[in-house]
Every structure is written in C-alpha cells, then in structure tokens.
Design a protein around this motif. Structure first.
Motif, short mmCIF file in Angstrom:
data_model
loop_
_atom_site.label_atom_id
_atom_site.label_comp_id
_atom_site.label_asym_id
_atom_site.label_seq_id
_atom_site.Cartn_x
_atom_site.Cartn_y
_atom_site.Cartn_z
N TRP A 62 0.90 -1.17 0.04
CA TRP A 62 -0.08 0.01 -0.08
C TRP A 62 0.80 1.32 -0.15
O TRP A 62 2.04 1.28 0.40
N THR A 63 0.35 2.43 -0.41
CA THR A 63 1.19 3.63 -0.50
C THR A 63 0.16 4.84 -0.11
O THR A 63 0.62 5.89 -0.78
N LYS A 64 -0.68 4.64 0.74
CA LYS A 64 -1.48 5.89 1.09
C LYS A 64 -2.04 5.37 2.67
O LYS A 64 -1.63 4.55 3.01
N GLY A 65 -2.30 6.66 3.16
CA GLY A 65 -2.65 6.76 4.35
C GLY A 65 -1.66 7.11 5.46
O GLY A 65 -0.43 7.35 5.13
N ALA A 66 -1.97 7.20 6.90
CA ALA A 66 -1.42 7.68 7.99
C ALA A 66 0.14 6.63 8.18
O ALA A 66 1.34 7.36 8.32
N ALA A 67 -0.25 5.46 7.78
CA ALA A 67 0.92 4.48 8.18
C ALA A 67 2.13 4.61 7.35
O ALA A 67 3.27 4.37 7.41
N TYR A 68 1.42 5.02 5.93
CA TYR A 68 2.52 5.10 5.05
C TYR A 68 3.31 6.35 5.21
O TYR A 68 4.57 6.56 4.90
N GLN A 69 2.67 7.34 5.50
CA GLN A 69 3.34 8.40 5.79
C GLN A 69 4.35 8.46 6.90
O GLN A 69 5.56 9.21 6.80
N MET A 70 4.12 7.72 7.79
CA MET A 70 5.09 7.38 9.04
C MET A 70 6.26 6.67 8.37
O MET A 70 7.43 6.82 8.81
N PHE A 71 6.09 5.78 7.61
CA PHE A 71 7.33 5.10 6.87
C PHE A 71 8.02 5.87 6.05
O PHE A 71 9.20 6.07 6.22
N ARG A 72 7.40 6.91 5.41
CA ARG A 72 8.23 7.92 4.61
C ARG A 72 9.08 8.80 5.59
O ARG A 72 10.31 8.94 5.01
N VAL A 73 8.45 9.22 6.68
CA VAL A 73 9.39 9.83 7.70
C VAL A 73 10.52 9.11 8.10
O VAL A 73 11.69 9.46 8.18
N LYS A 74 10.21 7.80 8.66
CA LYS A 74 11.17 6.97 9.17
C LYS A 74 12.38 6.55 8.02
O LYS A 74 13.48 6.40 8.21
N SER A 75 11.90 6.41 6.69
CA SER A 75 13.00 6.20 5.61
C SER A 75 13.80 7.40 5.64
O SER A 75 14.96 7.21 5.21
N LYS A 76 13.46 8.62 5.79
CA LYS A 76 14.14 9.71 5.75
C LYS A 76 15.22 9.86 6.93
O LYS A 76 16.24 10.36 6.77
N LEU A 77 14.52 9.56 7.96
CA LEU A 77 15.38 9.46 9.31
C LEU A 77 16.52 8.18 8.95
O LEU A 77 17.91 8.55 9.44
#
Length: 89
Positions: A62-77
């Motif tokens: 999946w690539t939508k929703g709050a969980a995916y947004q959290m993944f994107r932040v963690k991947s940047k970290l």
C-alpha cells in the motif's frame, strides 16, 4: 503478507547462491537525533550485497494513509542517521 513471503523466498535463493550475505528479518534500527531516541524503524529485510554495503528493504502493499506517511518519515530518518536508503519492494 504473501508479498513479503515471496520476497523472502527470493532472498533465500540469493543467500544460498552467495549473492547476498547476512540476511536478517525484522532488524531494528533505533533512530536517534542529537542523542534523543525519536523512534525505531523495523526493516522487513536487511542484508549485505556483493560490494559489502548493507541493503534495507521494506515490502509495501500500500502507498496511502497515515501508516505510509510514517514510513516515509522513518525512511528519511534512516538516510539522515545511518546513510541507508530503504528500498520499497
């Protein structure tokens, strides 16, 4: 998930063929900024390629929703803290 199981089967073949080494599942990466633990990223898979560099993969269905947004932040970290880019599979 079925997608994660299929990827694991592929990685096991690469491991047996010695194309990758050190395969780990659910490896934890503490994400600290200025000594403060912000969160922990749990990678689906981590391994080393032939060049000796660590590879981190996350299987996404999946690539939508709050969980995916959290993944994107963690991947940047992960890039900022470890210099590792998380590969979405």
């Amino acid at each position: 998930s079925k997608k994660e199981a299929a990827r694991y089967a592929e990685l096991k073949i690469l491991l047996r063929s010695r194309i990758i080494t050190g395969l780990e599942m659910q490896k934890e990466f503490p994400l600290r900024v200025n000594g403060v633990l912000v969160c922990t990223y749990v990678a689906d898979f981590s391994y080393f390629g032939l060049d000796g560099r660590e590879v981190v993969e996350d299987v996404k269905g999946w690539t939508k929703g709050a969980a995916y947004q959290m993944f994107r932040v963690k991947s940047k970290l992960m890039i900022a803290v470890y210099g590792l880019r998380v590969i979405e599979v």
